[in-house]
Write a protein that holds these residues in place. Structure first.
Motif, PDB file in Angstrom:
ATOM      1  N   LYS A  82      -5.609  12.149   7.478  1.00  0.00           N
ATOM      2  CA  LYS A  82      -4.377  12.201   8.250  1.00  0.00           C
ATOM      3  C   LYS A  82      -3.547  10.947   8.007  1.00  0.00           C
ATOM      4  CE  LYS A  82      -6.062  15.188  11.956  1.00  0.00           C
ATOM      5  NZ  LYS A  82      -6.302  15.323  13.415  1.00  0.00           N
ATOM      6  N   MET A  83      -2.240  11.136   8.059  1.00  0.00           N
ATOM      7  CA  MET A  83      -1.298  10.039   7.823  1.00  0.00           C
ATOM      8  C   MET A  83      -1.539   8.874   8.775  1.00  0.00           C
ATOM      9  SD  MET A  83       1.349   9.220   6.000  1.00  0.00           S
ATOM     10  CE  MET A  83       2.703   8.069   6.084  1.00  0.00           C
ATOM     11  N   GLY A  84      -1.750   9.162  10.042  1.00  0.00           N
ATOM     12  CA  GLY A  84      -1.941   8.109  11.037  1.00  0.00           C
ATOM     13  C   GLY A  84      -3.144   7.245  10.729  1.00  0.00           C
ATOM     14  N   LEU A  85      -4.232   7.875  10.275  1.00  0.00           N
ATOM     15  CA  LEU A  85      -5.439   7.132   9.932  1.00  0.00           C
ATOM     16  C   LEU A  85      -5.182   6.188   8.768  1.00  0.00           C
ATOM     17  CD1 LEU A  85      -8.511   6.615  10.155  1.00  0.00           C
ATOM     18  CD2 LEU A  85      -8.829   8.504   8.546  1.00  0.00           C
ATOM     19  N   LYS A  86      -4.491   6.685   7.744  1.00  0.00           N
ATOM     20  CA  LYS A  86      -4.223   5.850   6.561  1.00  0.00           C
ATOM     21  C   LYS A  86      -3.349   4.647   6.919  1.00  0.00           C
ATOM     22  CE  LYS A  86      -3.423   9.591   3.568  1.00  0.00           C
ATOM     23  NZ  LYS A  86      -3.059  10.115   2.243  1.00  0.00           N
ATOM     24  N   VAL A  87      -2.375   4.869   7.786  1.00  0.00           N
ATOM     25  CA  VAL A  87      -1.491   3.773   8.202  1.00  0.00           C
ATOM     26  C   VAL A  87      -2.269   2.751   9.021  1.00  0.00           C
ATOM     27  CG1 VAL A  87       0.485   3.173   9.655  1.00  0.00           C
ATOM     28  CG2 VAL A  87       0.632   5.130   8.106  1.00  0.00           C
ATOM     29  N   ARG A  88      -3.111   3.234   9.963  1.00  0.00           N
ATOM     30  CA  ARG A  88      -3.895   2.316  10.791  1.00  0.00           C
ATOM     31  C   ARG A  88      -4.837   1.460   9.939  1.00  0.00           C
ATOM     32  NH1 ARG A  88      -4.269   6.706  14.205  1.00  0.00           N
ATOM     33  NH2 ARG A  88      -6.404   7.175  13.531  1.00  0.00           N
ATOM     34  N   GLU A  89      -5.472   2.069   8.968  1.00  0.00           N
ATOM     35  CA  GLU A  89      -6.394   1.326   8.115  1.00  0.00           C
ATOM     36  C   GLU A  89      -5.651   0.286   7.265  1.00  0.00           C
ATOM     37  OE1 GLU A  89      -8.848   3.956   5.888  1.00  0.00           O
ATOM     38  OE2 GLU A  89     -10.027   4.556   7.640  1.00  0.00           O
ATOM     39  N   ALA A  90      -4.467   0.647   6.784  1.00  0.00           N
ATOM     40  CA  ALA A  90      -3.664  -0.317   6.025  1.00  0.00           C
ATOM     41  C   ALA A  90      -3.241  -1.480   6.910  1.00  0.00           C
ATOM     42  CB  ALA A  90      -2.440   0.375   5.426  1.00  0.00           C
ATOM     43  N   GLU A  91      -2.937  -1.181   8.186  1.00  0.00           N
ATOM     44  CA  GLU A  91      -2.588  -2.236   9.136  1.00  0.00           C
ATOM     45  C   GLU A  91      -3.785  -3.158   9.366  1.00  0.00           C
ATOM     46  OE1 GLU A  91       0.085  -3.096  10.774  1.00  0.00           O
ATOM     47  OE2 GLU A  91       1.511  -1.449  10.654  1.00  0.00           O
ATOM     48  N   MET A  92      -4.971  -2.571   9.510  1.00  0.00           N
ATOM     49  CA  MET A  92      -6.175  -3.370   9.739  1.00  0.00           C
ATOM     50  C   MET A  92      -6.507  -4.240   8.526  1.00  0.00           C
ATOM     51  SD  MET A  92      -8.568  -0.578  11.724  1.00  0.00           S
ATOM     52  CE  MET A  92     -10.000  -1.657  11.702  1.00  0.00           C
ATOM     53  N   GLN A  93      -6.122  -3.797   7.340  1.00  0.00           N
ATOM     54  CA  GLN A  93      -6.323  -4.587   6.134  1.00  0.00           C
ATOM     55  C   GLN A  93      -5.257  -5.675   5.986  1.00  0.00           C
ATOM     56  OE1 GLN A  93      -8.747  -4.489   3.398  1.00  0.00           O
ATOM     57  NE2 GLN A  93      -9.834  -3.647   5.163  1.00  0.00           N
ATOM     58  N   LYS A  94      -4.302  -5.711   6.917  1.00  0.00           N
ATOM     59  CA  LYS A  94      -3.267  -6.751   6.994  1.00  0.00           C
ATOM     60  C   LYS A  94      -2.418  -6.799   5.721  1.00  0.00           C
ATOM     61  CE  LYS A  94      -6.320  -9.465  10.008  1.00  0.00           C
ATOM     62  NZ  LYS A  94      -5.670  -9.256  11.303  1.00  0.00           N
ATOM     63  N   SER A  97      -2.856   2.561  -3.825  1.00  0.00           N
ATOM     64  CA  SER A  97      -2.355   3.849  -3.364  1.00  0.00           C
ATOM     65  C   SER A  97      -3.496   4.587  -2.675  1.00  0.00           C
ATOM     66  CB  SER A  97      -1.820   4.670  -4.540  1.00  0.00           C
ATOM     67  OG  SER A  97      -1.311   5.905  -4.090  1.00  0.00           O
ATOM     68  N   ASP A  98      -3.238   5.096  -1.475  1.00  0.00           N
ATOM     69  CA  ASP A  98      -4.255   5.813  -0.702  1.00  0.00           C
ATOM     70  C   ASP A  98      -4.090   7.314  -0.943  1.00  0.00           C
ATOM     71  OD1 ASP A  98      -6.015   6.878   1.107  1.00  0.00           O
ATOM     72  OD2 ASP A  98      -5.522   5.458   2.704  1.00  0.00           O
ATOM     73  N   GLN A  99      -4.898   7.857  -1.842  1.00  0.00           N
ATOM     74  CA  GLN A  99      -4.788   9.261  -2.233  1.00  0.00           C
ATOM     75  C   GLN A  99      -5.764  10.158  -1.465  1.00  0.00           C
ATOM     76  OE1 GLN A  99      -2.479  10.212  -4.224  1.00  0.00           O
ATOM     77  NE2 GLN A  99      -1.961   8.561  -5.648  1.00  0.00           N
ATOM     78  N   ARG A 100      -6.416   9.642  -0.445  1.00  0.00           N
ATOM     79  CA  ARG A 100      -7.415  10.433   0.281  1.00  0.00           C
ATOM     80  C   ARG A 100      -6.782  11.577   1.073  1.00  0.00           C
ATOM     81  NH1 ARG A 100     -10.135   6.368   4.147  1.00  0.00           N
ATOM     82  NH2 ARG A 100      -7.925   5.836   4.380  1.00  0.00           N
ATOM     83  N   MET A 101      -7.560  12.626   1.239  1.00  0.00           N
ATOM     84  CA  MET A 101      -7.124  13.770   2.052  1.00  0.00           C
ATOM     85  C   MET A 101      -7.422  13.471   3.525  1.00  0.00           C
ATOM     86  SD  MET A 101      -5.731  16.035   0.123  1.00  0.00           S
ATOM     87  CE  MET A 101      -5.805  17.508   1.128  1.00  0.00           C
ATOM     88  N   LYS A 136       0.859  -1.184   0.000  1.00  0.00           N
ATOM     89  CA  LYS A 136       0.000   0.000   0.000  1.00  0.00           C
ATOM     90  C   LYS A 136       0.895   1.233   0.000  1.00  0.00           C
ATOM     91  CE  LYS A 136      -4.339   1.598   1.013  1.00  0.00           C
ATOM     92  NZ  LYS A 136      -5.616   0.934   1.074  1.00  0.00           N
ATOM     93  N   ILE A 137       0.667   2.124  -0.977  1.00  0.00           N
ATOM     94  CA  ILE A 137       1.436   3.358  -1.078  1.00  0.00           C
ATOM     95  C   ILE A 137       0.659   4.473  -0.391  1.00  0.00           C
ATOM     96  CG2 ILE A 137       2.451   5.029  -2.666  1.00  0.00           C
ATOM     97  CD1 ILE A 137       2.519   2.713  -4.739  1.00  0.00           C
ATOM     98  N   ILE A 138       1.328   5.186   0.496  1.00  0.00           N
ATOM     99  CA  ILE A 138       0.673   6.253   1.246  1.00  0.00           C
ATOM    100  C   ILE A 138       1.456   7.549   1.042  1.00  0.00           C
ATOM    101  CG2 ILE A 138      -0.109   7.041   3.511  1.00  0.00           C
ATOM    102  CD1 ILE A 138      -0.286   4.138   4.369  1.00  0.00           C
ATOM    103  N   PRO A 139       0.992   8.421   0.137  1.00  0.00           N
ATOM    104  CA  PRO A 139       1.618   9.747   0.016  1.00  0.00           C
ATOM    105  C   PRO A 139       1.221  10.619   1.207  1.00  0.00           C
ATOM    106  CG  PRO A 139      -0.244   9.562  -1.496  1.00  0.00           C
ATOM    107  CD  PRO A 139      -0.094   8.223  -0.833  1.00  0.00           C
ATOM    108  N   ILE A 140       2.175  11.380   1.738  1.00  0.00           N
ATOM    109  CA  ILE A 140       1.902  12.179   2.930  1.00  0.00           C
ATOM    110  C   ILE A 140       0.937  13.318   2.621  1.00  0.00           C
ATOM    111  CG2 ILE A 140       2.951  13.717   4.636  1.00  0.00           C
ATOM    112  CD1 ILE A 140       5.396  11.891   4.624  1.00  0.00           C
ATOM    113  N   SER A 141       1.048  13.898   1.443  1.00  0.00           N
ATOM    114  CA  SER A 141       0.133  14.982   1.063  1.00  0.00           C
ATOM    115  C   SER A 141      -0.062  14.983  -0.446  1.00  0.00           C
ATOM    116  CB  SER A 141       0.673  16.334   1.537  1.00  0.00           C
ATOM    117  OG  SER A 141       1.809  16.701   0.767  1.00  0.00           O
TER     118      SER A 141
END
Length: 428
Positions: A370-382, A364-368, A336-341
């Motif tokens: 917070k970084m922490g939320l995107k990382v947590r959701e990627a973790e939950m998706q294993k 790739s998570d292009q949503r506007m 999962k690619i997570i751009p910071i902004s």
């Protein structure tokens, strides 16, 4: 006497402590089994779903199809290298075929039917008769044998609605069938090869397994003498391979004895998946023949064989075995690619394109957000790997990659990441 009562009391306390510990262990196992339940994880990880419009017939979502395609591709690769030819047989065939095969007498209550052009048809509950028809479609020589047919065959069986259970118990499923037509002198060699193939495939998933030899049931076809001969053949191969096995009296298929494989998952549970069945009956019923070295017709022996058992059920077992944390090679999303902004989005898209072009399953998570939320959701998706892209990565044309559950990230060039991930995938 005082010492005796003291010992008795101490033993009683030990027994109570042991029973309490066993209860706690069992409760922990039950709780963990619920956490790893494939139906819950299947929904949470967006793998599959069930709908009232088709009870017992699962709907596979895109991520579930990615997992399924990997299992099927791995299966095809292994069978091709083992000398199998892949076939595909019709889902629906005339009822008379199933009467000839013996399935009608033994199985018709579990079958679905239709009437076409004023003729009765049955949707196949198994693929064996179709493989027989293909074998009989041309004249065969003893030099051609063994003939090894492999088929990922979609079958339907009418299961009671109360027994349906996610992917474990369904009405529509794909069996990883194989049907081998062999001479009698080839039986032991061919079964030995099958046992090696089963071991090879199970070991890639980290499964250990137990083996059972199932013998003649009460409702059997053929003569007892033929059954004795078939059972002796299977037993001799197991002995030659040095496999520990148990005899399961009376649990053979109606047409022949079988070897069953029970895999053990991460919770210590046993699942019957693989099977190898020796069949002298169906070739006789369908008049299967090959021309021998003496220029006379001879009847081949048929070997029925499955390794996954069914794709659906094996997927359910894998989901629970890994608790959804799949090895990289079968993970539905591998990175999962997570751009910071937003200013990092273009480079993130470029990274995604290069990873996808190399055959990796990447999002790739292009949503506007917070970084922490995107990382947590990627973790939950294993998802096995997280790739974070910020100013430094854009400037240096690198990526920051972190393996799931690990705290440390590594900053690497993209070609180094590709090499690392491909090496991990190919290590299977």
């Amino acid at each position: 006497m005082g010492a005796f009562f003291y010992i008795q009391k101490s033993l009683s306390r030990l027994r109570n402590t042991k029973n309490k510990l066993l209860q706690e262990v069992n409760m922990m196992k039950l709780n963990q089994a619920e956490v790893q339940n494939h139906r819950k994880l299947g929904q949470d990880l967006e793998l599959f779903t069930s709908m009232e419009e088709a009870p017992g017939m699962p709907f596979f979502l895109p991520k579930g199809m990615a997992l399924r395609n990997e299992l099927e591709g791995f299966w095809k690769k292994k069978h091709q290298s083992a000398g199998y030819q892949e076939i595909k047989t019709p889902i629906m065939m005339k009822q008379s075929l199933w009467e000839q095969s013996g399935h009608w007498d033994h199985y018709h209550e579990n079958m679905y039917f239709s009437n076409v052009d004023e003729q009765n048809y049955a949707i196949k509950p198994m693929s064996c008769p179709g493989a027989v028809l293909i074998f009989n479609s041309k004249r065969r020589s003893y030099r051609e044998l063994p003939v090894r047919y492999a088929e990922l065959g979609l079958v339907h069986r009418h299961e009671l609605s109360g027994s349906l259970n996610g992917l474990l118990r369904v009405r529509s499923f794909t069996q990883d069938d194989a049907h081998l037509f062999v001479r009698e002198d080839q039986i032991k060699t061919e079964i030995g090869g099958i046992l090696d193939l089963i071991h090879d495939i199970y070991s890639k998933f980290g499964f250990s397994y137990k083996v059972e030899l199932s013998t003649r049931p009460e409702d059997f076809m053929g003569s007892p003498e033929m059954w004795d001969k078939a059972e002796a053949s299977l037993e001799s191969v197991l002995e030659a391979k040095g496999l520990d096995y148990q005899i399961n009296h009376g649990d053979g298929a109606f047409y022949g004895p079988k070897i069953d494989f029970h895999i053990l998952d991460s919770l210590g549970r046993s699942w019957q998946c693989g099977t190898v069945q020796l069949d002298f009956q169906m070739p006789q019923k369908f008049g299967c023949a090959y021309i021998g070295e003496d220029n006379k017709p001879h009847m081949p022996v048929m070997i029925h064989r499955a390794i996954y058992g069914s794709i659906e059920r094996f997927m359910a077992i894998l989901i629970e075995h890994y608790a959804g944390e799949f090895p990289l090679w079968v993970a539905p999303v591998q990175a999962k690619i997570i751009p910071i902004s937003d200013i990092h989005a273009d480079y993130a898209a470029e990274v995604k394109q290069q990873l996808a072009a190399a055959g990796l399953r990447v999002e790739s998570d292009q949503r506007m957000e917070k970084m922490g939320l995107k990382v947590r959701e990627a973790e939950m998706q294993k998802i096995p790997y997280l790739i974070v892209i910020g100013d430094q990565e854009v400037q240096n044309q690198t990526v920051s990659i972190r393996k799931r559950k690990e705290k440390k990230s590594n900053v690497q060039k993209l070609d180094e990441v590709l090499k690392q991930l491909k090496l991990e995938i190919e290590s299977i």
